[in-house]
Every structure is written in C-alpha cells, then in structure tokens.
Design a protein around this motif. Structure first.
Motif, PDB file in Angstrom:
ATOM      1  N   UNK A 144       2.514   3.234  10.609  1.00 55.87           N
ATOM      2  CA  UNK A 144       3.926   2.203  11.040  1.00 55.87           C
ATOM      3  C   UNK A 144       3.369   0.884  10.647  1.00 55.87           C
ATOM      4  N   UNK A 145       1.995   0.642  10.971  1.00 55.82           N
ATOM      5  CA  UNK A 145       1.543  -1.117  11.362  1.00 55.82           C
ATOM      6  C   UNK A 145       2.033  -1.112   9.292  1.00 55.82           C
ATOM      7  N   UNK A 146       0.837  -0.176   8.354  1.00 58.99           N
ATOM      8  CA  UNK A 146       0.497  -0.138   7.503  1.00 58.99           C
ATOM      9  C   UNK A 146       2.364  -0.683   6.564  1.00 58.99           C
ATOM     10  N   UNK A 147       3.384  -0.498   6.763  1.00 61.03           N
ATOM     11  CA  UNK A 147       4.667   0.215   6.501  1.00 61.03           C
ATOM     12  C   UNK A 147       5.721  -1.075   7.116  1.00 61.03           C
ATOM     13  N   UNK A 148       5.113  -2.120   7.530  1.00 58.97           N
ATOM     14  CA  UNK A 148       5.540  -2.606   8.818  1.00 58.97           C
ATOM     15  C   UNK A 148       5.631  -4.161   7.336  1.00 58.97           C
ATOM     16  N   UNK A 156      -6.926  -9.722   4.454  1.00 59.87           N
ATOM     17  CA  UNK A 156      -5.837  -8.820   4.323  1.00 59.87           C
ATOM     18  C   UNK A 156      -5.723  -7.141   5.739  1.00 59.87           C
ATOM     19  N   UNK A 157      -5.461  -6.734   6.459  1.00 58.46           N
ATOM     20  CA  UNK A 157      -5.806  -5.433   7.509  1.00 58.46           C
ATOM     21  C   UNK A 157      -6.231  -6.367   8.219  1.00 58.46           C
ATOM     22  N   UNK A 176      -0.889   7.865  12.741  1.00 58.10           N
ATOM     23  CA  UNK A 176       0.613   7.503  13.036  1.00 58.10           C
ATOM     24  C   UNK A 176       1.007   6.050  12.899  1.00 58.10           C
ATOM     25  N   UNK A 177      -0.140   5.689  13.756  1.00 55.78           N
ATOM     26  CA  UNK A 177       0.435   4.136  14.289  1.00 55.78           C
ATOM     27  C   UNK A 177      -0.342   2.919  12.763  1.00 55.78           C
ATOM     28  N   UNK A 178      -1.059   3.329  12.418  1.00 55.81           N
ATOM     29  CA  UNK A 178      -1.906   2.520  11.441  1.00 55.81           C
ATOM     30  C   UNK A 178      -0.783   2.676   9.784  1.00 55.81           C
ATOM     31  N   UNK A 214       0.921  -1.478   0.346  1.00 56.78           N
ATOM     32  CA  UNK A 214       0.377   0.399   0.281  1.00 56.78           C
ATOM     33  C   UNK A 214       0.937   1.125   0.239  1.00 56.78           C
ATOM     34  N   UNK A 215       0.548   2.297  -0.913  1.00 55.48           N
ATOM     35  CA  UNK A 215       1.006   3.498  -0.442  1.00 55.48           C
ATOM     36  C   UNK A 215       1.940   3.214  -2.358  1.00 55.48           C
ATOM     37  N   UNK A 216       1.949   2.502  -2.962  1.00 58.09           N
ATOM     38  CA  UNK A 216       3.180   2.361  -3.587  1.00 58.09           C
ATOM     39  C   UNK A 216       3.006   2.680  -4.594  1.00 58.09           C
TER      40      UNK A 216
END
Ligand code: 5GP
Length: 199
Positions: free
Chosen positions: A150-154, A80-81, A146-148, A19-21
């Motif tokens: 960070x979760x998506x980034x991980x 997913x999520x 920010x927590x979400x 996500x985010x790409x």
C-alpha cells in the motif's frame, strides 16, 4: 530489433517509473539493444538475494554514502523508502566523454537534479496501464506485506503525478505489453539521436 544507434554520440538517458512498473526489465533490455552502459548506483538499502554487489548497485553503509555525497562524488542523490541512492559522477562523465550512451535508472527527484545540471539529457518515464494494474503487479511480486505494498502504491501514484508536473520527461511510455514498451523506448532514443545529429 534492428534499430541502429551511432555510438559516437554520447547521450545521457534517464529511465524512471514507479516500483512494480517493470522498469528494471525494460532498462536491461534497452541497454542490451542499444549497447548502452548502465550506471551502477550507490545505495544504503540492504542487499537482497536478487542483487549482485557492483552490478545492480554498490551497496554501502550510510557513513560511506555521505562521505561520497559530501565530497561531490555523486551526480545526484535521493532518499527513497528510507534509503539513500546516488549516481557516482565519474563513470557517467567518462562514458559520456567517450561518446557512450549512458543509462541512469533513477527516481523523479534524481531526474530533476540531473536535468538542472545536465539539461542535454533525455528522459523516459515508464507508466503502468492503470492504477489498478500497478496495484496488481505490486501484489503479484509477493515480496512485501500488504501494508508495504500500500505504501509503495501511494508513493507510485505520487511519483507519476510528480513526473507529469515537473516537465523533465521527454516521453512517457505505457508498459502494457513488455515487448512493445521496449520497442517504444528504443525508438524514442533512436529518434532523439537522429534529431541531434541533424541539428
Ligand atoms: P530499488 O531499491 O527498488 O532498486 O529502487 C528504488 C528506487 O530508487 C527506484 O525508483 C529507483 O529508480 C531509484 N534509484 C535507484 N538508483 C538511484 C539513484 O542512483 N538515484 C536516485 N535518485 N534514485 C535511484
């Protein structure tokens, strides 16, 4: 522009990426450029303002999703999520039978399932230019706290590693510049169709 694709040859194209790409934008542009059909997934995730039911997804409740899944009406599915996502089988099979280019925008776990059942598919994975760039893009969307993020980034980092290791992807495309990434994706599909025509 100008890449010609013979639509008489059916091809199942998988596009994945964290996500985010920018994969939704890339998928949309590739679909338009190649005259492809987008597979509308079924999902239990809540609809957002950006979504149109029946166009972006078929939004259903968990009971409906599981009924379809258990009746074998999904080609693949994944959680997913915390939400279920799956590819309705019939439209994919019908479009492929009609020689269409069918695009599935699905996660890595779904792509692994498809590759097992339909090894003839062609799979692209969209990557960010760097981890830092991905984190910045996730933050810029200003959709989540920010927590979400960070979760998506991980999860994104895990997904990129899994994509590299699983052996399912035929090509990796770095989305540094959007137009270039779209051109590369279109070219990869055109080359593949050409290769198949010759063999
Ligand atoms: P989003 O809710 O942000 O549109 O999608 C979340 C993730 O689910 C993305 O990685 C997307 O590619 C994936 N996804 C969407 N539809 C499907 C599907 O039908 N099957 C699977 N396995 N993943 C999907």
């Amino acid at each position: 522009m100008g890449t010609s694709v013979d639509s008489s040859v059916g091809l199942l194209l998988i596009i994945s990426g964290p996500s985010g790409v920018g994969k939704t934008t890339i998928t949309h542009r590739v679909r338009v450029r190649l005259g492809a059909v987008f597979s509308v997934s079924m999902t239990t995730r809540p609809i957002t303002q950006e979504d149109t039911d029946g166009v972006d997804y078929h939004f259903v409740d968990e009971t409906t999703f599981k009924l379809h899944r258990d009746a074998g009406k999904l080609l693949e599915w994944a959680k997913v999520f915390g939400n279920y996502y799956g590819t309705p089988r019939r439209p994919v099979e019908e479009n492929l039978d009609n020689g269409r280019l069918m695009i599935l925008e699905i996660d890595v776990e779904g792509a692994i399932q498809i590759k097992k059942n339909m090894p003839d598919c062609f799979s692209l994975f969209i990557e960010p230019p760097s981890e830092e760039a991905l984190l910045q893009r996730l933050r810029r969307r200003q959709r989540e706290d920010e927590q979400t993020i960070r979760g998506r980034f991980a999860r994104a980092k895990h997904e990129i590693d899994r994509a590299r290791d699983c052996g399912v992807y035929d090509a990796f495309i770095v989305n540094d510049d959007l137009d270039t990434a779209v051109d590369q994706a279109v070219q990869a599909v055109a080359d593949e169709l050409e290769r198949r025509r010759k063999s």
